[in-house]
Design a protein around this motif. Structure first.
Motif, PDB file in Angstrom:
ATOM      1  N   ALA A 147     -16.831  33.815 -66.201  1.00 14.79           N
ATOM      2  CA  ALA A 147     -16.349  32.380 -67.104  1.00 14.79           C
ATOM      3  C   ALA A 147     -16.172  31.226 -66.428  1.00 14.79           C
ATOM      4  O   ALA A 147     -16.292  30.004 -66.007  1.00 14.79           O
ATOM      5  CB  ALA A 147     -17.239  32.395 -67.987  1.00 14.79           C
ATOM      6  N   GLY A 148     -14.934  31.525 -66.209  1.00 16.56           N
ATOM      7  CA  GLY A 148     -14.035  30.504 -65.433  1.00 16.56           C
ATOM      8  C   GLY A 148     -14.367  29.807 -64.329  1.00 16.56           C
ATOM      9  O   GLY A 148     -14.375  28.044 -63.830  1.00 16.56           O
ATOM     10  N   ALA A 149     -14.757  30.603 -63.346  1.00 17.40           N
ATOM     11  CA  ALA A 149     -15.540  30.042 -62.454  1.00 17.40           C
ATOM     12  C   ALA A 149     -16.408  29.232 -62.374  1.00 17.40           C
ATOM     13  O   ALA A 149     -16.773  27.950 -61.750  1.00 17.40           O
ATOM     14  CB  ALA A 149     -15.581  31.536 -60.830  1.00 17.40           C
ATOM     15  N   MET A 150     -17.651  29.070 -63.465  1.00 21.52           N
ATOM     16  CA  MET A 150     -18.579  28.283 -63.552  1.00 21.52           C
ATOM     17  C   MET A 150     -17.822  27.396 -63.790  1.00 21.52           C
ATOM     18  O   MET A 150     -18.232  25.883 -63.570  1.00 21.52           O
ATOM     19  CB  MET A 150     -19.591  28.937 -64.918  1.00 21.52           C
ATOM     20  N   LEU A 151     -17.022  27.713 -65.282  1.00 23.33           N
ATOM     21  CA  LEU A 151     -16.442  26.086 -66.285  1.00 23.33           C
ATOM     22  C   LEU A 151     -15.633  24.978 -64.808  1.00 23.33           C
ATOM     23  O   LEU A 151     -15.894  24.105 -65.092  1.00 23.33           O
ATOM     24  CB  LEU A 151     -15.856  27.267 -66.747  1.00 23.33           C
ATOM     25  N   GLY A 152     -14.752  26.169 -64.048  1.00 22.03           N
ATOM     26  CA  GLY A 152     -13.885  25.395 -63.127  1.00 22.03           C
ATOM     27  C   GLY A 152     -15.133  23.987 -62.371  1.00 22.03           C
ATOM     28  O   GLY A 152     -14.787  23.821 -61.924  1.00 22.03           O
TER      29      GLY A 152
ATOM     30  N   LEU B 254      -8.680  31.852 -62.551  1.00 22.45           N
ATOM     31  CA  LEU B 254      -7.679  32.405 -62.532  1.00 22.45           C
ATOM     32  C   LEU B 254      -6.855  32.022 -63.812  1.00 22.45           C
ATOM     33  O   LEU B 254      -6.149  33.054 -64.631  1.00 22.45           O
ATOM     34  CB  LEU B 254      -6.475  32.543 -61.768  1.00 22.45           C
ATOM     35  N   LEU B 255      -7.018  31.164 -64.617  1.00 22.29           N
ATOM     36  CA  LEU B 255      -6.579  30.557 -65.839  1.00 22.29           C
ATOM     37  C   LEU B 255      -7.423  31.089 -66.928  1.00 22.29           C
ATOM     38  O   LEU B 255      -6.435  31.843 -67.728  1.00 22.29           O
ATOM     39  CB  LEU B 255      -7.018  28.699 -66.096  1.00 22.29           C
ATOM     40  N   LEU B 256      -8.321  31.945 -66.513  1.00 22.36           N
ATOM     41  CA  LEU B 256      -9.499  32.185 -68.057  1.00 22.36           C
ATOM     42  C   LEU B 256      -8.749  33.203 -67.985  1.00 22.36           C
ATOM     43  O   LEU B 256      -8.444  34.240 -68.886  1.00 22.36           O
ATOM     44  CB  LEU B 256     -10.533  32.016 -67.757  1.00 22.36           C
ATOM     45  N   ALA B 257      -8.498  33.911 -66.480  1.00 19.94           N
ATOM     46  CA  ALA B 257      -8.235  35.763 -66.522  1.00 19.94           C
ATOM     47  C   ALA B 257      -6.719  35.779 -67.481  1.00 19.94           C
ATOM     48  O   ALA B 257      -6.933  37.027 -67.740  1.00 19.94           O
ATOM     49  CB  ALA B 257      -8.042  36.272 -65.345  1.00 19.94           C
ATOM     50  N   PHE B 258      -5.624  34.964 -66.364  1.00 18.45           N
ATOM     51  CA  PHE B 258      -4.245  34.799 -67.058  1.00 18.45           C
ATOM     52  C   PHE B 258      -4.436  34.874 -69.137  1.00 18.45           C
ATOM     53  O   PHE B 258      -3.839  35.872 -69.123  1.00 18.45           O
ATOM     54  CB  PHE B 258      -3.597  33.540 -66.954  1.00 18.45           C
ATOM     55  N   LEU B 259      -5.356  33.984 -69.487  1.00 12.30           N
ATOM     56  CA  LEU B 259      -5.597  34.408 -71.326  1.00 12.30           C
ATOM     57  C   LEU B 259      -6.036  35.438 -72.055  1.00 12.30           C
ATOM     58  O   LEU B 259      -5.700  35.725 -72.224  1.00 12.30           O
ATOM     59  CB  LEU B 259      -6.443  33.013 -71.454  1.00 12.30           C
ATOM     60  N   ALA B 260      -6.915  36.162 -70.811  1.00 13.93           N
ATOM     61  CA  ALA B 260      -8.233  37.167 -71.200  1.00 13.93           C
ATOM     62  C   ALA B 260      -6.928  38.468 -71.456  1.00 13.93           C
ATOM     63  O   ALA B 260      -7.118  39.067 -71.735  1.00 13.93           O
ATOM     64  CB  ALA B 260      -8.914  37.460 -70.495  1.00 13.93           C
ATOM     65  N   ALA B 261      -6.119  39.154 -70.307  1.00 12.58           N
ATOM     66  CA  ALA B 261      -6.066  39.486 -70.104  1.00 12.58           C
ATOM     67  C   ALA B 261      -4.413  39.431 -69.525  1.00 12.58           C
ATOM     68  O   ALA B 261      -4.576  39.728 -68.699  1.00 12.58           O
ATOM     69  CB  ALA B 261      -6.275  40.978 -69.164  1.00 12.58           C
ATOM     70  N   PRO B 262      -3.110  39.093 -70.240  1.00  9.86           N
ATOM     71  CA  PRO B 262      -1.830  38.453 -69.859  1.00  9.86           C
ATOM     72  C   PRO B 262      -0.963  39.489 -68.694  1.00  9.86           C
ATOM     73  O   PRO B 262      -0.629  39.013 -67.775  1.00  9.86           O
ATOM     74  CB  PRO B 262      -1.218  37.902 -70.295  1.00  9.86           C
ATOM     75  N   ASP B 263      -0.919  41.033 -69.473  1.00  6.91           N
ATOM     76  CA  ASP B 263      -0.600  41.752 -68.759  1.00  6.91           C
ATOM     77  C   ASP B 263      -0.841  42.612 -67.373  1.00  6.91           C
ATOM     78  O   ASP B 263      -0.508  42.250 -66.236  1.00  6.91           O
ATOM     79  CB  ASP B 263      -0.534  43.060 -69.980  1.00  6.91           C
ATOM     80  N   TRP B 264      -2.301  42.385 -67.298  1.00  6.89           N
ATOM     81  CA  TRP B 264      -3.669  42.803 -66.441  1.00  6.89           C
ATOM     82  C   TRP B 264      -3.055  41.685 -64.863  1.00  6.89           C
ATOM     83  O   TRP B 264      -2.798  42.334 -63.777  1.00  6.89           O
ATOM     84  CB  TRP B 264      -4.494  42.772 -66.169  1.00  6.89           C
ATOM     85  N   PHE B 265      -3.506  40.326 -65.450  1.00  4.60           N
ATOM     86  CA  PHE B 265      -2.848  39.503 -64.452  1.00  4.60           C
ATOM     87  C   PHE B 265      -1.179  39.963 -63.701  1.00  4.60           C
ATOM     88  O   PHE B 265      -1.944  39.146 -62.535  1.00  4.60           O
ATOM     89  CB  PHE B 265      -2.974  38.394 -64.782  1.00  4.60           C
TER      90      PHE B 265
END
Ligand SMILES: CC(C)=CCC/C(C)=C/CC/C(C)=C/CC/C(C)=C/COC[C@@H](COP(=O)(O)O)OC/C=C(\C)CC/C=C(\C)CC/C=C(\C)CCC=C(C)C
Ligand SMILES: Nc1ccn([C@@H]2O[C@H](COP(=O)(O)OP(=O)(O)OP(=O)(O)O)[C@@H](O)[C@H]2O)c(=O)n1
Ligand SMILES: [Mg+2]
Length: 181
Positions: A96-101, A133-144
Motif C-alpha cells: 500500500a505504501g509503494a502504491m501511495l508513493g 518504508l514509512l507505512l511499514a514503520f508505522l504499522a510495526a515499529p519494532d519489526w521495522f
C-alpha cells in the motif's frame, strides 16, 4: 552483518514493495483515481493512476509477502541468511505504501507541470520506497527496527534506483511500458 547478508535481507524485505508497481503496469488501466478532475487547470493525478492498477498492485504485493512467509525457512537455509517474515500489518503496509508513493509522485508531477509519463529523475526511482518504508514503520515499529537496520536501509536506497532503471528498460523493450523510465 556481511555484505551478502545485508543485500539479501534488503531485497527480500522490499520485494512486497517492488512488485506492486510491476503489477500496476501489467494489470492497470480503467477508471482514473482522480475521476478526470483538475486542480488549477491541471489533472490532480492523471490517467496513469487507476483504481484497478492500485488494487492489483496492493494485492500482488500482499500475496507475494504471504508466499515469502511460507518459504522463508527454506530460503534462509539455502542462502545461509536469517531472512525476516512479514507480520500481517506489514503485508499490507509495504505494497500500500509503494502504491501511495507512486500516486504522491504523480500528484507532484502534475503540480510541477509534468505531463503523464514524463520523467522525474530521482522521484520516479524512490517514491515507492519512501512511502513503503514509512507505512511499514508505522504499522510495526519494532519489526521495522529489527529488519531495516542502517546498513539495510543504505542498500535499499542505493540498489533500488538501479533495479528500477533495469526493470523499466526491460519492460519498455518488451513493449510492456510506454517509456523506458
Ligand atoms: C507478480 C507480477 C505481477 C509481476 C512480476 C514481474 C517481475 C519479474 C518482477 C520482478 C520484481 C523485481 C525484483 C523488480 C525490481 C525492483 C523494482 C525497483 C521494481 C520497480 O518496478 C518498476 C515498474 C514500473 O515502475 P513505475 O511505476 O515507477 O514506472 O516496472 C515495470 C515492470 C513491469 C511492467 C513488469 C515486468 C518486468 C520485467 C519484464 C522486468 C523483470 C526484470 C527483472 C526482474 C530484472 C531484475 C534486474 C536485475 C539486475 C537483477
Ligand atoms: N496506480 C497505478 C499505477 C500505474 N498504473 C498503470 O501503469 C502505467 C505506468 O505507470 P506509471 O509509470 O507509474 O504512470 P505514468 O503513466 O507514467 O503516469 P505518471 O506520469 O503519473 O507517473 C500507467 O500508465 C497505468 O496504465 C495504473 O493503472 N495504476
Ligand atoms: Mg511513468
Amino acid at each position: 552483518m556481511g555484505v551478502f547478508e545485508t543485500v539479501a535481507i534488503a531485497l527480500w524485505a522490499m520485494l512486497p514493495a517492488y512488485v506492486p508497481n510491476n503489477a500496476a503496469v501489467l494489470a492497470g488501466g480503467g477508471r482514473p483515481i482522480d475521476g478526470g478532475r483538475t486542480w488549477n487547470g491541471r489533472r490532480i493525478l492523471g490517467d496513469g493512476k487507476t483504481w484497478r492498477g492500485t488494487a492489483m498492485g496492493i494485492l500482488a504485493g500482499a500475496l507475494l509477502g504471504v508466499a515469502l512467509n511460507a518459504v522463508e525457512a527454506s530460503a534462509s537455509d539455502l542462502l545461509g541468511v536469517a531472512l525476516p517474515t512479514f507480520p500481517a500489518a506489514v503485508l499490507l503496509a509495504l505494497p500500500a505504501g509503494a502504491m501511495l508513493g507512486d500516486i504522491a509522485a504523480s500528484f507532484l508531477k502534475r503540480r510541477t507541470g509534468r505531463q503523464r509519463g514524463a520523467a522525474f529523475p530521482g522521484v520516479d526511482q524512490l517514491d515507492f520506497v519512501v512511502f513503503a518504508l514509512l507505512l511499514a514503520f508505522l504499522a510495526a515499529p519494532d519489526w521495522f527496527g529489527e529488519v531495516f537496520t542502517l546498513s539495510v536501509l543504505v542498500v535499499v536506497v542505493v540498489v533500488t534506483p538501479l533495479l528500477h532503471l533495469v526493470t523499466n528498460a526491460i519492460a519498455y523493450a518488451l513493449g510492456l511500458k510506454d517509456e523506458p523510465w
